[in-house]
Design a protein around this motif. Structure first.
Motif, PDB file in Angstrom:
ATOM      1  N   ALA A   1       0.831  -1.204   0.000  1.00  0.00           N
ATOM      2  CA  ALA A   1       0.000   0.000   0.000  1.00  0.00           C
ATOM      3  C   ALA A   1       0.864   1.253   0.000  1.00  0.00           C
ATOM      4  CB  ALA A   1      -0.923  -0.011   1.213  1.00  0.00           C
ATOM      5  N   THR A   2       1.900   1.281   0.831  1.00  0.00           N
ATOM      6  CA  THR A   2       2.797   2.447   0.891  1.00  0.00           C
ATOM      7  C   THR A   2       3.504   2.658  -0.440  1.00  0.00           C
ATOM      8  OG1 THR A   2       3.173   1.981   3.237  1.00  0.00           O
ATOM      9  CG2 THR A   2       4.733   3.451   2.156  1.00  0.00           C
TER      10      THR A   2
ATOM     11  N   ASP B   1       0.673  13.311   3.740  1.00  0.00           N
ATOM     12  CA  ASP B   1       1.509  13.038   4.904  1.00  0.00           C
ATOM     13  C   ASP B   1       1.443  11.541   5.237  1.00  0.00           C
ATOM     14  OD1 ASP B   1       1.998  14.678   8.125  1.00  0.00           O
ATOM     15  OD2 ASP B   1       3.013  12.999   7.183  1.00  0.00           O
ATOM     16  N   LEU B   2       2.523  10.822   4.940  1.00  0.00           N
ATOM     17  CA  LEU B   2       2.531   9.375   5.141  1.00  0.00           C
ATOM     18  C   LEU B   2       2.348   8.989   6.601  1.00  0.00           C
ATOM     19  CD1 LEU B   2       5.462   8.362   2.757  1.00  0.00           C
ATOM     20  CD2 LEU B   2       3.025   8.255   2.298  1.00  0.00           C
ATOM     21  N   ALA B   3       2.944   9.768   7.490  1.00  0.00           N
ATOM     22  CA  ALA B   3       2.893   9.418   8.913  1.00  0.00           C
ATOM     23  C   ALA B   3       1.477   9.520   9.471  1.00  0.00           C
ATOM     24  CB  ALA B   3       3.838  10.309   9.707  1.00  0.00           C
TER      25      ALA B   3
ATOM     26  N   ILE C   1      -2.615   2.963   9.669  1.00  0.00           N
ATOM     27  CA  ILE C   1      -3.255   1.951   8.820  1.00  0.00           C
ATOM     28  C   ILE C   1      -2.447   0.659   8.848  1.00  0.00           C
ATOM     29  CG2 ILE C   1      -3.726   1.322   6.411  1.00  0.00           C
ATOM     30  CD1 ILE C   1      -4.528   4.283   5.983  1.00  0.00           C
ATOM     31  N   ALA C   2      -1.118   0.780   8.722  1.00  0.00           N
ATOM     32  CA  ALA C   2      -0.257  -0.399   8.730  1.00  0.00           C
ATOM     33  C   ALA C   2      -0.345  -1.127  10.073  1.00  0.00           C
ATOM     34  CB  ALA C   2       1.188   0.012   8.452  1.00  0.00           C
ATOM     35  N   LEU C   3      -0.353  -0.381  11.178  1.00  0.00           N
ATOM     36  CA  LEU C   3      -0.411  -1.008  12.501  1.00  0.00           C
ATOM     37  C   LEU C   3      -1.735  -1.737  12.717  1.00  0.00           C
ATOM     38  CD1 LEU C   3       1.238   1.795  14.692  1.00  0.00           C
ATOM     39  CD2 LEU C   3       2.236  -0.386  13.979  1.00  0.00           C
TER      40      LEU C   3
ATOM     41  N   MET D   1      -1.876  -4.841  10.613  1.00  0.00           N
ATOM     42  CA  MET D   1      -1.098  -5.906  11.250  1.00  0.00           C
ATOM     43  C   MET D   1      -1.903  -6.553  12.369  1.00  0.00           C
ATOM     44  SD  MET D   1       1.898  -6.480  10.007  1.00  0.00           S
ATOM     45  CE  MET D   1       2.654  -7.225  11.431  1.00  0.00           C
ATOM     46  N   LEU D   2      -2.588  -5.724  13.165  1.00  0.00           N
ATOM     47  CA  LEU D   2      -3.420  -6.240  14.250  1.00  0.00           C
ATOM     48  C   LEU D   2      -4.526  -7.138  13.697  1.00  0.00           C
ATOM     49  CD1 LEU D   2      -4.238  -6.236  17.266  1.00  0.00           C
ATOM     50  CD2 LEU D   2      -5.596  -4.197  16.805  1.00  0.00           C
ATOM     51  N   GLY D   3      -5.172  -6.702  12.626  1.00  0.00           N
ATOM     52  CA  GLY D   3      -6.226  -7.502  12.011  1.00  0.00           C
ATOM     53  C   GLY D   3      -5.701  -8.795  11.440  1.00  0.00           C
TER      54      GLY D   3
END
Length: 409
Positions: free
Chosen positions: A142-143, A159-161, A167-169, A172-174
């Motif tokens: 995605a990035t 702004d990526l941050a 979203i990435a975190l 990962m949790l999902g």
């Protein structure tokens, strides 16, 4: 805050199919359960797409998690169904960056296709690690796609941050939650199947032991009287009767071995001694059928068990391979592995279908015209008693491979 709420809702959505899948999988065939799993995962992904977090024209959601899970745990059929459903949904939603959205989907699931065929051969911990890796890869995909979009459109105000990191975190949790839930489902199914198998084996074992105990004693008495009659007078049919009684006694002994293999003498010996003895015994059978019986010793470990019982198990398995082969040959190879030693018996026979493979080791099931399936059952019991495993792979028209894994000293 809005982003976190949306994506946490998506986690609940992607967890829902697992409950339905766990409830209905036992009431469908393997093929139907894969189709059902693919549809459920596809529906979950489409629901995530209906409630996205929109930022700079991008629709952010956790659609990638159900697709990856469908490929890994459902196989190519389930994965393809979920993938096509998501692609159709993304095209239906439309928008100026629909091609970038499709690109993220394709890139995210591309790596999971590498693990589809052998995924269930890995240990549960390894499967969990692969699932986490797929979550990292989808976030990276995605990035990368967003960076490509920004480079093409020369719009660097994104702004990526602010978006991509949370979203990435959450993705990962999902992914971790989905993998852990599926591992629980797999473990439950395996435990239920093992409980059914153990229950059947215990029942059959008790029945076989009871029959053998009741029938073997009178057979022994009859055999003794016939031997006395043979010494007194030369009755023409006495040798035939004796041979038939001995054959019946051997069958009863087989039932006893099936009920509980008797390890009379455990001793240390090299594997090549037993393999050579077995092949010498079966060489005439192979020659009569015009089959080449080959032994390739890649490893010759020291074993500590009952050599006679191991010989009986190998005799049954290799004999089955010879009888299933009409041309070509039977190759017996050995190789060292982490858990001990592998013995592979590969034939070029008619092979077996998936349904036939699933029934291997069932009492009275055999692919031969004459047989009871008892030999394979006895071999399974003997190898299990030795803390080993016996696995079959087969393909119709190609042949069958039996892999025995035994612990070494």
């Amino acid at each position: 805050m809005m982003l976190a709420e949306k994506l946490l809702l998506h986690i609940l959505i992607i967890m829902a199919p697992m409950f339905f899948y766990g409830l209905f999988i036992e009431h469908h065939s393997l093929k139907k359960s894969k189709i059902l799993g693919g549809i459920l995962q596809g529906v979950a992904a489409c629901l995530c797409m209906l409630f996205p977090f929109i930022s700079h024209g991008f629709h952010w959601d956790l659609r990638y998690v159900p697709i990856i899970v469908a490929f890994l745990y459902g196989g190519p059929i389930a994965g393809t169904i979920a993938f096509l459903m998501v692609i159709c949904m993304r095209i239906a939603i439309g928008g100026p960056i629909v091609l970038y959205g499709i690109g993220i989907i394709v890139l995210s699931v591309s790596l999971s296709c590498m693990f589809v065929k052998r995924f269930y051969e890995y240990s549960p911990n390894r499967r969990i690690m692969i699932g986490v890796l797929m979550g990292v890869w989808s976030a990276f995909s995605a990035t990368l796609t967003v960076l490509l979009y920004m480079w093409n459109t020369k719009s660097w105000e994104y702004d990526l941050a602010d978006d991509l990191l949370p979203i990435a975190l959450i993705q990962m949790l999902g992914m971790i939650a989905s993998v852990l839930m599926h591992e629980l489902i797999v473990e439950r199914i395996v435990m239920r199947q093992e409980m059914k198998r153990v229950e059947k084996m215990n029942t059959l074992g008790e029945l076989a032991a009871s029959i053998a105990h009741e029938v073997r004693n009178p057979l022994t008495v009859v055999k003794g009287f016939l031997q006395m009659m043979k010494q007194g007078e030369n009755y023409q049919y006495v040798p035939l009767v004796l041979s038939e009684v001995e054959r019946a006694e051997k069958i009863i002994s087989d039932y006893l071995n099936f009920a509980k293999p008797q390890f009379q003498e455990k001793k240390r010996f090299c594997l090549d001694i037993v393999l050579n003895e077995v092949c010498i015994l079966l060489e005439p059978l192979a020659m009569n059928k015009g089959i080449s019986l080959q032994v390739k010793m890649g490893a010759n470990p020291l074993l500590e068990t009952d050599a006679d019982q191991l010989k009986q198990a190998l005799l049954n398995i290799i004999k089955n391979a010879i009888e299933a082969t009409s041309s070509g040959g039977v190759v017996v190879t050995t190789a060292a592995v982490k858990s001990g030693v592998e013995i592979r018996i590969v034939d070029t026979g008619k092979g077996m279908t998936t349904e036939q493979l699933e029934r291997i080791g069932t009492l009275f099931y055999t692919t031969k015209d004459k047989g009871t399936g008892l030999g394979t059952l006895i071999s399974l019991r003997i190898i299990n008693m030795m803390n080993g495993t016996l696995m079959y792979k087969s393909q119709p028209g190609v042949g069958t491979e039996a892999t025995i894994t035994l612990p070494t000293v």
